[in-house]
Design a protein around this motif. Structure first.
Motif, PDB file in Angstrom:
ATOM      1  N   GLU A  51      -1.281 -11.463  -9.782  1.00  0.00           N
ATOM      2  CA  GLU A  51      -0.762 -12.739 -10.292  1.00  0.00           C
ATOM      3  C   GLU A  51      -0.037 -13.508  -9.195  1.00  0.00           C
ATOM      4  N   HIS A  52       0.678 -12.795  -8.352  1.00  0.00           N
ATOM      5  CA  HIS A  52       1.385 -13.443  -7.254  1.00  0.00           C
ATOM      6  C   HIS A  52       0.400 -14.120  -6.295  1.00  0.00           C
ATOM      7  N   VAL A  53      -0.660 -13.408  -5.924  1.00  0.00           N
ATOM      8  CA  VAL A  53      -1.624 -13.968  -4.967  1.00  0.00           C
ATOM      9  C   VAL A  53      -2.346 -15.161  -5.579  1.00  0.00           C
ATOM     10  N   VAL A  54      -2.798 -15.036  -6.816  1.00  0.00           N
ATOM     11  CA  VAL A  54      -3.507 -16.144  -7.464  1.00  0.00           C
ATOM     12  C   VAL A  54      -2.593 -17.360  -7.609  1.00  0.00           C
ATOM     13  N   SER A  55      -1.302 -17.109  -7.853  1.00  0.00           N
ATOM     14  CA  SER A  55      -0.351 -18.210  -8.059  1.00  0.00           C
ATOM     15  C   SER A  55       0.048 -18.913  -6.774  1.00  0.00           C
ATOM     16  N   THR A  56       0.047 -18.183  -5.649  1.00  0.00           N
ATOM     17  CA  THR A  56       0.673 -18.733  -4.445  1.00  0.00           C
ATOM     18  C   THR A  56      -0.276 -18.993  -3.286  1.00  0.00           C
ATOM     19  N   VAL A  57      -1.543 -18.572  -3.403  1.00  0.00           N
ATOM     20  CA  VAL A  57      -2.502 -18.789  -2.320  1.00  0.00           C
ATOM     21  C   VAL A  57      -3.569 -19.772  -2.786  1.00  0.00           C
ATOM     22  N   LYS A  58      -3.904 -20.723  -1.931  1.00  0.00           N
ATOM     23  CA  LYS A  58      -4.891 -21.751  -2.255  1.00  0.00           C
ATOM     24  C   LYS A  58      -6.221 -21.441  -1.574  1.00  0.00           C
TER      25      LYS A  58
ATOM     26  N   TRP B  49      -8.507 -19.030   8.965  1.00  0.00           N
ATOM     27  CA  TRP B  49      -8.935 -18.431   7.709  1.00  0.00           C
ATOM     28  C   TRP B  49     -10.211 -17.605   7.932  1.00  0.00           C
ATOM     29  N   GLY B  50     -10.483 -16.718   6.972  1.00  0.00           N
ATOM     30  CA  GLY B  50     -11.741 -15.989   6.974  1.00  0.00           C
ATOM     31  C   GLY B  50     -11.738 -14.666   7.704  1.00  0.00           C
ATOM     32  N   ARG B  51     -10.645 -14.317   8.352  1.00  0.00           N
ATOM     33  CA  ARG B  51     -10.588 -13.055   9.095  1.00  0.00           C
ATOM     34  C   ARG B  51      -9.981 -11.930   8.264  1.00  0.00           C
ATOM     35  N   GLY B  52      -9.373 -12.266   7.133  1.00  0.00           N
ATOM     36  CA  GLY B  52      -8.700 -11.229   6.357  1.00  0.00           C
ATOM     37  C   GLY B  52      -7.469 -10.696   7.061  1.00  0.00           C
ATOM     38  N   ASP B  53      -6.765 -11.582   7.749  1.00  0.00           N
ATOM     39  CA  ASP B  53      -5.535 -11.240   8.469  1.00  0.00           C
ATOM     40  C   ASP B  53      -4.369 -11.436   7.505  1.00  0.00           C
ATOM     41  N   ILE B  54      -3.722 -10.344   7.104  1.00  0.00           N
ATOM     42  CA  ILE B  54      -2.699 -10.433   6.069  1.00  0.00           C
ATOM     43  C   ILE B  54      -1.528 -11.305   6.503  1.00  0.00           C
ATOM     44  N   TYR B  55      -1.188 -11.278   7.794  1.00  0.00           N
ATOM     45  CA  TYR B  55      -0.066 -12.101   8.239  1.00  0.00           C
ATOM     46  C   TYR B  55      -0.426 -13.579   8.230  1.00  0.00           C
ATOM     47  N   TYR B  56      -1.653 -13.906   8.629  1.00  0.00           N
ATOM     48  CA  TYR B  56      -2.078 -15.299   8.514  1.00  0.00           C
ATOM     49  C   TYR B  56      -2.024 -15.732   7.048  1.00  0.00           C
ATOM     50  N   ALA B  57      -2.580 -14.919   6.167  1.00  0.00           N
ATOM     51  CA  ALA B  57      -2.661 -15.301   4.750  1.00  0.00           C
ATOM     52  C   ALA B  57      -1.278 -15.448   4.133  1.00  0.00           C
ATOM     53  N   CYS B  58      -0.364 -14.569   4.478  1.00  0.00           N
ATOM     54  CA  CYS B  58       0.996 -14.654   3.931  1.00  0.00           C
ATOM     55  C   CYS B  58       1.723 -15.894   4.436  1.00  0.00           C
TER      56      CYS B  58
ATOM     57  N   ARG C 102      -3.199 -19.864   2.290  1.00  0.00           N
ATOM     58  CA  ARG C 102      -4.499 -20.449   1.998  1.00  0.00           C
ATOM     59  C   ARG C 102      -5.560 -19.655   2.754  1.00  0.00           C
ATOM     60  N   GLY C 103      -6.821 -19.862   2.373  1.00  0.00           N
ATOM     61  CA  GLY C 103      -7.907 -19.186   3.056  1.00  0.00           C
ATOM     62  C   GLY C 103      -9.059 -18.949   2.108  1.00  0.00           C
ATOM     63  N   ASN C 104      -9.934 -17.999   2.478  1.00  0.00           N
ATOM     64  CA  ASN C 104     -11.070 -17.683   1.617  1.00  0.00           C
ATOM     65  C   ASN C 104     -10.879 -16.290   1.021  1.00  0.00           C
ATOM     66  N   CYS C 105     -11.962 -15.715   0.499  1.00  0.00           N
ATOM     67  CA  CYS C 105     -11.858 -14.452  -0.227  1.00  0.00           C
ATOM     68  C   CYS C 105     -11.285 -13.327   0.627  1.00  0.00           C
TER      69      CYS C 105
ATOM     70  N   ASP D 105      -9.074 -13.509   2.933  1.00  0.00           N
ATOM     71  CA  ASP D 105      -7.638 -13.707   3.075  1.00  0.00           C
ATOM     72  C   ASP D 105      -6.903 -13.350   1.783  1.00  0.00           C
ATOM     73  N   PHE D 106      -7.439 -13.786   0.641  1.00  0.00           N
ATOM     74  CA  PHE D 106      -6.851 -13.418  -0.653  1.00  0.00           C
ATOM     75  C   PHE D 106      -6.757 -11.904  -0.785  1.00  0.00           C
ATOM     76  N   HIS D 107      -7.873 -11.229  -0.489  1.00  0.00           N
ATOM     77  CA  HIS D 107      -7.911  -9.792  -0.765  1.00  0.00           C
ATOM     78  C   HIS D 107      -7.231  -8.966   0.312  1.00  0.00           C
ATOM     79  N   ALA D 108      -6.982  -9.551   1.479  1.00  0.00           N
ATOM     80  CA  ALA D 108      -6.139  -8.866   2.459  1.00  0.00           C
ATOM     81  C   ALA D 108      -4.742  -8.653   1.876  1.00  0.00           C
ATOM     82  N   ILE D 109      -4.217  -9.665   1.190  1.00  0.00           N
ATOM     83  CA  ILE D 109      -2.882  -9.524   0.595  1.00  0.00           C
ATOM     84  C   ILE D 109      -2.930  -8.544  -0.570  1.00  0.00           C
ATOM     85  N   VAL D 110      -3.897  -8.698  -1.469  1.00  0.00           N
ATOM     86  CA  VAL D 110      -3.999  -7.795  -2.622  1.00  0.00           C
ATOM     87  C   VAL D 110      -4.077  -6.348  -2.157  1.00  0.00           C
ATOM     88  N   ILE D 111      -4.986  -6.079  -1.228  1.00  0.00           N
ATOM     89  CA  ILE D 111      -5.203  -4.703  -0.772  1.00  0.00           C
ATOM     90  C   ILE D 111      -3.999  -4.196   0.019  1.00  0.00           C
TER      91      ILE D 111
END
Length: 340
Positions: free
Chosen positions: A183-190, A198-207, A211-214, A216-222
């Motif tokens: 819920e946090h990721v869906v609420s706070t990431v665009k 974007w697109g590298r799945g770099d958790i620090y970039y995403a945090c 914003r980013g693509n899939c 980046d979203f799932h780097a934070i979730v995982i």
């Protein structure tokens, strides 16, 4: 860096209640709907350019969709002007590898076609603990899904962020914590593929960028799940448009699952939930049938091992000329056969 959860405890309780009463997602008063499925022909073409003059060896690896409980692969056909082998990698991944006896003097074209049936992946226990658990094999790689990836470190800073998220949601159990993270990721990431990074799945970039693509979203979730001791794994493949038909697939898609002893593996797709707010509850506990999986995991070592470093993820053809990466042109097309 602001990592505050943007939902109050009252909204949190409402989300839990709403998700638990979605038709077909664990409503104890209704029979669960049968998972949807989709059968289609997938065709892919990889074109390797002529390597630089003087090249001694050329290697090409192509990821192959693999069969599992959520997808069937039939009638795999490979057209190649040179001999090839189908190799097995870690985590059930499969790949085609070829090394021509002589380096080609014209572009090398390899075509793959397969008939694929993809089934909707539902875990009803994600939203209704009394639902009947699905039968699934024990994952022998469970310890790997608690370990860091190169771009998803599990350092004290990431752990602190994850702890703050679950504390604000008052989440106690592993399932509650995973839901709080989702819920946090869906609420706070665009979902936003503009600019750089974007697109590298770099958790620090995403945090930082939020914003980013899939990836980046799932780097934070995982990353957040793993930092709290919840196994989480990454899968990548191709998306299909919901409308049945035929056409070209331009990009990739990735998704995630997390594990608790009470639920088994729970599918989540935070980026699709961000793109489709009306499906936010659905994508906690479900992957739709409009996708095909190629590989699982990140930091991929190919078979035979590539000369270069592990691949961040493996969804497109990869080639090396004398151990140096060589860009490969690619094209993916689909054609639906049946739908349910």
């Amino acid at each position: 860096m602001n990592v505050s959860l943007l939902i109050t405890p009252a909204i949190w309780v409402g989300l839990l209640g709403a998700a638990a009463h979605l038709p077909g997602l664990g409503d104890p008063g209704q029979p669960a709907a049968a998972p949807r499925s989709r059968t289609f022909v997938l065709a892919s073409t990889a074109t390797v350019p002529v390597p630089p003059a003087g090249t001694k060896t050329l290697d090409l690896w192509l990821p192959l969709p693999h069969p599992d409980t959520n997808q069937d692969i039939r009638d795999l056909k490979i057209e190649s002007p040179v001999p090839y082998k189908i190799e097995k990698g870690a985590f059930g991944n499969q790949m085609l590898h070829l090394r021509p006896a002589t380096v080609p003097t014209a572009p090398l074209v390899v075509k793959l076609t397969a008939q694929i049936t993809r089934r909707e992946h539902l875990n009803l226990r994600a939203n209704a603990p009394t639902a009947k658990p699905a039968k699934e094999k024990t994952d022998p790689d469970l310890a790997r899904w608690l370990a860091p990836d190169r771009l998803v470190p599990l350092d004290p800073h990431i752990h602190e962020q994850a702890e703050e998220v679950v504390a604000k949601a008052n989440a106690k159990t592993p399932l509650e914590k995973a839901r709080a993270i989702y819920e946090h990721v869906v609420s706070t990431v665009k979902y936003d593929k503009t600019g750089q990074g974007w697109g590298r799945g770099d958790i620090y970039y995403a945090c930082d960028a939020r914003r980013g693509n899939c990836t980046d979203f799932h780097a934070i979730v995982i990353g957040y799940c793993r930092s709290l001791g919840i196994p989480a794994r990454f899968s990548i493949g191709l998306p299909l448009p919901a409308e049945r038909g035929h056409g070209e697939i331009k990009g990739y898609h990735c998704w995630a699952e997390f594990f608790t002893p009470e639920t088994g593996w729970v599918p989540v797709d935070a980026s699709e939930a961000a793109k489709n707010p009306d499906k936010r509850a659905y994508f906690f506990g479900a992957h739709d049938e409009n996708r095909v999986e190629f590989t699982r995991g990140r930091d991929i070592e190919l078979t035979p091992k590539q000369a270069g470093p592990p691949l961040n993820y493996f969804v497109y053809p990869y080639a090396e000329a004398d151990g140096q990466p060589l860009e490969v042109a690619r094209k993916y097309e689909y054609s639906d056969i049946t739908a349910q």
